[in-house]
Design a protein around this motif. Structure first.
Motif, PDB file in Angstrom:
ATOM      1  N   THR A  34      40.182  47.634  72.324  1.00  0.00           N
ATOM      2  CA  THR A  34      40.877  48.935  72.315  1.00  0.00           C
ATOM      3  C   THR A  34      39.889  50.059  71.999  1.00  0.00           C
ATOM      4  O   THR A  34      40.081  51.187  72.442  1.00  0.00           O
ATOM      5  N   ASN A  35      38.825  49.759  71.241  1.00  0.00           N
ATOM      6  CA  ASN A  35      37.820  50.799  70.974  1.00  0.00           C
ATOM      7  C   ASN A  35      37.137  51.237  72.271  1.00  0.00           C
ATOM      8  O   ASN A  35      36.873  52.423  72.464  1.00  0.00           O
ATOM      9  N   GLN A  57      43.337  41.244  72.557  1.00  0.00           N
ATOM     10  CA  GLN A  57      42.009  41.700  72.990  1.00  0.00           C
ATOM     11  C   GLN A  57      41.179  40.475  73.358  1.00  0.00           C
ATOM     12  O   GLN A  57      41.158  39.489  72.615  1.00  0.00           O
ATOM     13  N   GLN A  59      37.863  40.824  74.002  1.00  0.00           N
ATOM     14  CA  GLN A  59      36.502  41.089  73.484  1.00  0.00           C
ATOM     15  C   GLN A  59      36.605  41.928  72.219  1.00  0.00           C
ATOM     16  O   GLN A  59      35.860  42.912  72.067  1.00  0.00           O
ATOM     17  N   GLY A  62      34.002  43.505  65.934  1.00  0.00           N
ATOM     18  CA  GLY A  62      33.988  43.796  64.510  1.00  0.00           C
ATOM     19  C   GLY A  62      32.732  44.555  64.144  1.00  0.00           C
ATOM     20  O   GLY A  62      31.916  44.896  65.014  1.00  0.00           O
ATOM     21  N   ARG A  63      32.559  44.819  62.873  1.00  0.00           N
ATOM     22  CA  ARG A  63      31.339  45.487  62.410  1.00  0.00           C
ATOM     23  C   ARG A  63      30.146  44.554  62.566  1.00  0.00           C
ATOM     24  O   ARG A  63      30.294  43.335  62.621  1.00  0.00           O
ATOM     25  N   TRP A  68      36.203  40.033  66.751  1.00  0.00           N
ATOM     26  CA  TRP A  68      37.445  40.132  65.990  1.00  0.00           C
ATOM     27  C   TRP A  68      38.513  39.316  66.698  1.00  0.00           C
ATOM     28  O   TRP A  68      38.887  39.631  67.839  1.00  0.00           O
ATOM     29  N   TYR A  77      46.205  45.736  66.859  1.00  0.00           N
ATOM     30  CA  TYR A  77      44.864  46.055  67.363  1.00  0.00           C
ATOM     31  C   TYR A  77      44.973  47.483  67.877  1.00  0.00           C
ATOM     32  O   TYR A  77      45.542  47.714  68.957  1.00  0.00           O
ATOM     33  N   ALA A  78      44.485  48.414  67.077  1.00  0.00           N
ATOM     34  CA  ALA A  78      44.735  49.828  67.351  1.00  0.00           C
ATOM     35  C   ALA A  78      43.451  50.629  67.256  1.00  0.00           C
ATOM     36  O   ALA A  78      42.623  50.391  66.375  1.00  0.00           O
ATOM     37  N   SER A  79      43.292  51.588  68.176  1.00  0.00           N
ATOM     38  CA  SER A  79      42.157  52.511  68.086  1.00  0.00           C
ATOM     39  C   SER A  79      42.682  53.925  68.150  1.00  0.00           C
ATOM     40  O   SER A  79      43.472  54.273  69.046  1.00  0.00           O
ATOM     41  N   ASP A 121      36.969  46.624  54.277  1.00  0.00           N
ATOM     42  CA  ASP A 121      37.692  45.365  54.517  1.00  0.00           C
ATOM     43  C   ASP A 121      38.851  45.282  53.534  1.00  0.00           C
ATOM     44  O   ASP A 121      38.660  45.540  52.343  1.00  0.00           O
ATOM     45  N   LYS A 128      40.204  38.109  54.114  1.00  0.00           N
ATOM     46  CA  LYS A 128      40.339  39.373  54.856  1.00  0.00           C
ATOM     47  C   LYS A 128      41.600  39.394  55.714  1.00  0.00           C
ATOM     48  O   LYS A 128      41.876  38.466  56.478  1.00  0.00           O
ATOM     49  N   GLY A 131      40.417  44.768  59.117  1.00  0.00           N
ATOM     50  CA  GLY A 131      39.050  45.269  59.260  1.00  0.00           C
ATOM     51  C   GLY A 131      39.050  46.543  60.076  1.00  0.00           C
ATOM     52  O   GLY A 131      39.971  46.784  60.882  1.00  0.00           O
ATOM     53  N   GLY A 149      38.858  52.098  64.907  1.00  0.00           N
ATOM     54  CA  GLY A 149      39.535  50.884  65.362  1.00  0.00           C
ATOM     55  C   GLY A 149      40.011  50.083  64.157  1.00  0.00           C
ATOM     56  O   GLY A 149      39.233  49.826  63.230  1.00  0.00           O
ATOM     57  N   ILE A 150      41.274  49.726  64.171  1.00  0.00           N
ATOM     58  CA  ILE A 150      41.857  49.024  63.022  1.00  0.00           C
ATOM     59  C   ILE A 150      42.482  47.706  63.501  1.00  0.00           C
ATOM     60  O   ILE A 150      43.294  47.708  64.438  1.00  0.00           O
ATOM     61  N   GLY A 151      42.095  46.638  62.872  1.00  0.00           N
ATOM     62  CA  GLY A 151      42.705  45.338  63.172  1.00  0.00           C
ATOM     63  C   GLY A 151      43.411  44.820  61.929  1.00  0.00           C
ATOM     64  O   GLY A 151      42.788  44.716  60.869  1.00  0.00           O
TER      65      GLY A 151
HETATM   66  C1  BTN Z   1      35.453  44.389  61.027  1.00  0.00           C
HETATM   67  O1  BTN Z   1      36.015  44.118  59.966  1.00  0.00           O
HETATM   68  O2  BTN Z   1      34.391  43.833  61.331  1.00  0.00           O
HETATM   69  C2  BTN Z   1      36.074  45.408  61.932  1.00  0.00           C
HETATM   70  C3  BTN Z   1      37.154  44.829  62.782  1.00  0.00           C
HETATM   71  C4  BTN Z   1      37.821  45.862  63.681  1.00  0.00           C
HETATM   72  C5  BTN Z   1      38.802  45.261  64.637  1.00  0.00           C
HETATM   73  C6  BTN Z   1      39.558  46.297  65.406  1.00  0.00           C
HETATM   74  S1  BTN Z   1      40.878  45.619  66.357  1.00  0.00           S
HETATM   75  C7  BTN Z   1      41.096  47.135  67.171  1.00  0.00           C
HETATM   76  C8  BTN Z   1      39.720  47.703  67.442  1.00  0.00           C
HETATM   77  N1  BTN Z   1      39.177  47.188  68.682  1.00  0.00           N
HETATM   78  C9  BTN Z   1      38.116  46.424  68.479  1.00  0.00           C
HETATM   79  O3  BTN Z   1      37.455  45.857  69.368  1.00  0.00           O
HETATM   80  N2  BTN Z   1      37.833  46.351  67.162  1.00  0.00           N
HETATM   81  C10 BTN Z   1      38.760  47.135  66.388  1.00  0.00           C
END
Ligand code: BTN
Length: 266
Positions: A34-35, A57, A59, A62-63, A68, A77-79, A121, A128, A131, A149-151
């Motif tokens: 979504t990012n 998603q 693909q 994550g950080r 993810w 799964y939101a951006s 986190d 967790k 993220g 982006g929030i998961g």
């Molecule tokens: C992390 O903790 O490493 C960050 C995770 C972030 C996941 C979210 S899900 C929605 C958005 N799209 C992605 O691809 N990643 C973030």
């Protein structure tokens, strides 16, 4: 996946109390990340507050180059596309603000109190459940946009073995299903209020909320992986005004960590 809990605009909009965040929603049954979808929309001129949602998603990112897990229909799964009037160096705080908003939404919606592990986190029972991946596009001193982006692991019942020790979901912890629609609406509402506060210059107050909700803010013995094979160990000593983690080393020096990963703590 129950139809009524799909994150469709027509399910969300009647419950949404935010004024900008989430008023334009792009919903996918499946997308890569979504990012990435939000970034494309941003490049095409989409308005601040546009939200991209996916049921799944393929693909999910994550950080620090991680992936993810984005099980279909189980998580949020939101951006969120933001066009903040902030200096690029101030934008890191946005991810901490998102963590506070998610933490509050989870507490209000589920009665579960998550910890916040720096930077963003959310942990329940030390594992967790949420993220945040914030990505910025700037030109010189001007931010063009930020994608937050929030998961959130909402209704996952199990995790693959390699994740099982580190991940949990609201359902696993609260022993019930939760409405993703309600959780998302609460998150957007709270995030908007904090975001507006931040842009009004109330950064210290917003960071104070982070400190109040995190056991990592002060006095935690941590090992921080700074990348490139460098690690530091010490005791946490609050946040800098930009949201960096202050770590007091054994020799008494205080190091400010801008980016890194807490890999061990007690
Ligand atoms: C992390 O903790 O490493 C960050 C995770 C972030 C996941 C979210 S899900 C929605 C958005 N799209 C992605 O691809 N990643 C973030």
């Amino acid at each position: 996946m129950m139809i009524e809990d799909l994150l469709l605009p027509e399910s969300i909009l009647p419950h949404l109390q935010s004024r900008r965040l989430g008023t334009i929603i792009h919903h996918y049954l499946e997308t890569g990340s979504t990012n990435d979808a939000a970034r494309q929309l941003a490049e095409q001129g989409a308005a601040e507050g546009t939200v991209v949602l996916a049921e799944e998603q393929t693909q999910g990112r994550g950080r620090l180059g991680r992936s993810w897990l984005s099980e279909r229909g189980a998580g949020i799964y939101a951006s969120i596309l933001l066009r903040p009037v902030l200096k690029p160096r101030d934008a890191a705080v946005l991810a901490l603000v998102a963590a506070v908003a998610a933490n509050e939404a989870i507490e209000r919606g589920c009665g579960l109190t998550a910890d916040i592990k720096w930077p963003n986190d959310l942990l329940l029972s030390g594992r967790k459940c949420c993220g945040i991946l914030s990505e910025m596009q700037a030109e010189g001193e001007v931010i063009r946009y930020v994608i937050v982006g929030i998961g959130i692991n909402v209704n996952h019942s199990t995790f693959p073995e390699e994740l099982g020790q580190r991940a949990t979901s609201l359902r696993v912890e609260g022993k019930q299903f939760y409405s993703r629609v309600a959780m998302l609406c609460a998150l957007l509402q709270r995030f908007e209020l904090l975001y507006d506060d931040l842009q009004r210059g109330n950064r210290a107050a917003v960071l104070q909320l982070w400190v109040e909700r995190s056991s990592f803010a002060f006095g935690k013995q941590v090992t921080v992986d700074l990348g490139s094979g460098k690690k530091i160990e010490g005791q946490t000593a609050g946040l800098s005004e930009l949201g960096n983690l202050r770590v007091k080393l054994a020799d008494g020096r205080v190091e400010e960590v801008m980016s890194g990963d807490i890999v061990a703590w007690r």
